[in-house]
Write an enzyme that holds these catalytic residues in place. Structure first.
Site, mmCIF file in Angstrom:
data_model
loop_
_atom_site.group_PDB
_atom_site.id
_atom_site.type_symbol
_atom_site.label_atom_id
_atom_site.label_comp_id
_atom_site.label_asym_id
_atom_site.label_seq_id
_atom_site.Cartn_x
_atom_site.Cartn_y
_atom_site.Cartn_z
ATOM 1 N N LYS A 167 2.231 -2.842 1.751
ATOM 2 C CA LYS A 167 2.164 -3.865 0.705
ATOM 3 C C LYS A 167 3.333 -4.836 0.823
ATOM 4 O O LYS A 167 3.195 -6.040 0.575
ATOM 5 C CB LYS A 167 2.125 -3.188 -0.659
ATOM 6 C CG LYS A 167 0.826 -2.400 -0.864
ATOM 7 C CD LYS A 167 0.920 -1.359 -1.965
ATOM 8 C CE LYS A 167 -0.406 -0.618 -2.105
ATOM 9 N NZ LYS A 167 -0.316 0.559 -2.984
ATOM 10 N N LYS A 225 -5.489 -2.580 3.507
ATOM 11 C CA LYS A 225 -4.125 -3.075 3.669
ATOM 12 C C LYS A 225 -3.723 -3.297 5.130
ATOM 13 O O LYS A 225 -2.783 -4.029 5.412
ATOM 14 C CB LYS A 225 -3.149 -2.090 3.016
ATOM 15 C CG LYS A 225 -3.295 -2.032 1.501
ATOM 16 C CD LYS A 225 -2.371 -1.015 0.866
ATOM 17 C CE LYS A 225 -2.875 0.403 0.968
ATOM 18 N NZ LYS A 225 -4.007 0.738 0.098
ATOM 19 N N ASP A 238 2.670 3.463 2.577
ATOM 20 C CA ASP A 238 1.749 2.646 1.779
ATOM 21 C C ASP A 238 2.509 1.481 1.137
ATOM 22 O O ASP A 238 2.049 0.335 1.173
ATOM 23 C CB ASP A 238 1.091 3.524 0.701
ATOM 24 C CG ASP A 238 0.246 2.708 -0.251
ATOM 25 O OD1 ASP A 238 -0.820 2.216 0.181
ATOM 26 O OD2 ASP A 238 0.644 2.530 -1.418
#
Lengths: 345, 345
Positions: free
Chosen positions: B229, B130, B225
């Site tokens: 995204k 990511k 996290d």
């Protein structure tokens, strides 16, 4: 910039919705996808087929359609008496056919003849008509392949909500083992209202008044519309051509308020569920009312919304929820198919 | 039949999951997609980069990895001390790089250097990392385009559950106006258990024991996290490069059982919601706990499941629910990217 000549056969709600999108989205198509669409042909049962290589005037067509006037009043058009004659004649110029005439589950006509004729001439076909896909997806796919053409039908299942493309492209490589879905908005609207305590007949009358249900609601409430979509999924996802009568079918007409209340009291919801399950090599197909626990992602999908749950080897369960009908929603599915064709050339 | 030489950089859970799928899915790739994948290179921080043009023995690699033995014990391999040296050397032979080293949101290293080097040599890149997408998606996309390579990162958002492909391809032509999602499984697991009456600390300990949460859970429970995204979606869906600090962020660590109970009593659920909303030309980005009514399709998504709702001009709201992590689930997203690349050449 690439240019596609498109003909729309069937100029009702869906065909007009697509035409509207071609106007509102034309700059976006040029900028984001580097192609433009010339709407060159349009056909209806009443007006026959009109064609103008340089492009038709979409606002004028929508105006003529709104006033139920013959489309051949559009200036400078070639004209044929039937869509089929038109498709045969333009085959050499036309790039893409949008087949959006009404669904017929007996013999899929006239759509299937339109599609066969177009594919045989190497035209790509996009369609929202459920008949040809339900009765002959395998034959038509083979015909497309033989002539180097593409056949796409995203809008036949949950309209523009991406389902077929999600399974075939987004989930490419996955082995799908089962599918369950709420694939008919009319029956889901009725069942949702019944879950709120109202009677079947009262809600049906209201749905008819609001345009969610047809004057003759048989295709929806007896499950035939969901069966058609189930047949399309059987063919496109599982590669199996089932016949209409191989789908176990039960509609929602016999569900009573008592049954509904009993389900709710035990923490469940009754939904009309279309399902395909691979069991030891055979594909079981069903469309019937099922009691779902609230933990099921389909249980809380209410009103005219549709949803589908795809079970597979490597992704467990994936659920897609979205609108399953509507002028622009269905037009959008056709537009996505058109973009996919443009991108692949 | 087309043949792709693939190198996997990072051979932990995700890299091994992809390698397993290359074995179990190899016949399917040949039959359904008419190509085969030769796993020619593998790299880890400890073993450096090994490469064998004719293909590596995947079961042997998995065996070596399981026993924490150096991968260069594989016979007949070229060897470089670092992944970067390997990528530089094989650039002329390698077709696709799978970059699956760990996510780093400070400077995206070492993944971003691996990706830059591969793209500059015309290699296609698929990634589940990511960091590079969150910090530099625009730069990397431009680099890919310049060198005629493709960069795909389906697995960075909800792992193999198709999200990026659904928006970009399935919903092609749609104008997305807003996105809301449950993009972190660990926090959703904790919040779901808290909704069942348990305490934050008790559930966190349990999640750590079951492997759903890291020993240091900060990246999950403080929302980083989900922020990563969100940055990827901002760039790939809205075309806007946001910086980490432009995302309003609040984790779940301060949510009390009292707040949770109060929400439930008023018919709501508290979820950690990542959202992107286009408002008068600016894109508002947030990751924070939100009280959702049960009618919201995200409210009932429980446990480690993820979900995303996409609002748009022509499809109203479309929701995709599916798993957001896991060895094969993440590997599947990489496989779908690989198939998309193979199909487009």
């Amino acid at each position: 910039m690439k240019q596609f000549h498109l003909s729309i056969v069937g100029f009702g709600t869906v065909g007009q919705g697509l035409a509207e999108l071609l106007v509102s989205k034309q700059d976006m198509l040029r900028v984001n996808y580097d192609f433009e669409v010339v709407l060159a042909g349009v056909a209806t049962a009443h007006s026959g087929f009109i064609y103008r290589e340089e492009g038709l005037d979409i606002p004028l067509l929508l105006e003529l359609a709104a006033h139920r006037r013959p489309l051949q009043e559009h200036p400078e058009v070639k004209h044929w008496d039937t869509a089929l004659e038109g498709i045969e004649a333009i085959g050499q110029w036309g790039d893409v056919l949008a087949e959006v005439t009404g669904t017929n589950l007996r013999d899929a006509e006239p759509g299937i003849s339109h599609i066969r004729t177009a594919l045989s001439r190497g035209m790509h076909v996009i369609t929202a008509n459920k008949g040809p896909g339900a009765l002959a997806a395998a034959e038509l796919s083979a015909l497309a392949q033989k002539h180097g053409a593409q056949l796409r039908m995203e809008s036949t299942v949950m309209a523009g909500t991406p389902v077929l493309s999600t399974i075939r492209e987004g989930m490419a490589g996955v082995h799908v083992t089962a599918i369950r879905g709420i694939l008919n908005g009319t029956t889901n609207y009725i069942l949702s209202a019944m879950a709120a305590g109202r009677s079947y007949s009262e809600v049906l009358t209201e749905a008819q008044a609001q345009g969610y249900a047809e004057a003759d609601p048989t295709a929806d409430v007896e499950g035939y519309d969901a069966v058609a979509k189930t047949l399309i999924l059987a063919s496109l996802v599982f590669g199996q051509s089932l016949r209409l009568e191989q789908v176990v079918r039960q509609g929602i007409t016999t569900i009573t308020q008592e049954q509904m209340q009993k389900a709710i009291d035990s923490g469940k919801r009754i939904k009309l569920i279309a399902s395909l399950t691979q069991k030891e090599g055979t594909l079981e197909a069903q469309v019937e009312p099922v009691e779902l626990p609230l933990s099921d992602p389909l249980a809380r999908v209410d009103g005219v919304m549709n949803a589908i749950t795809i079970s597979s080897d490597s992704l467990a369960e994936v659920t897609v929820i979205g609108p399953g009908a509507g002028r622009l929603v269905t037009g959008q599915g056709l537009l996505a198919d058109l973009i996919a064709i443009a991108q692949s050339k």
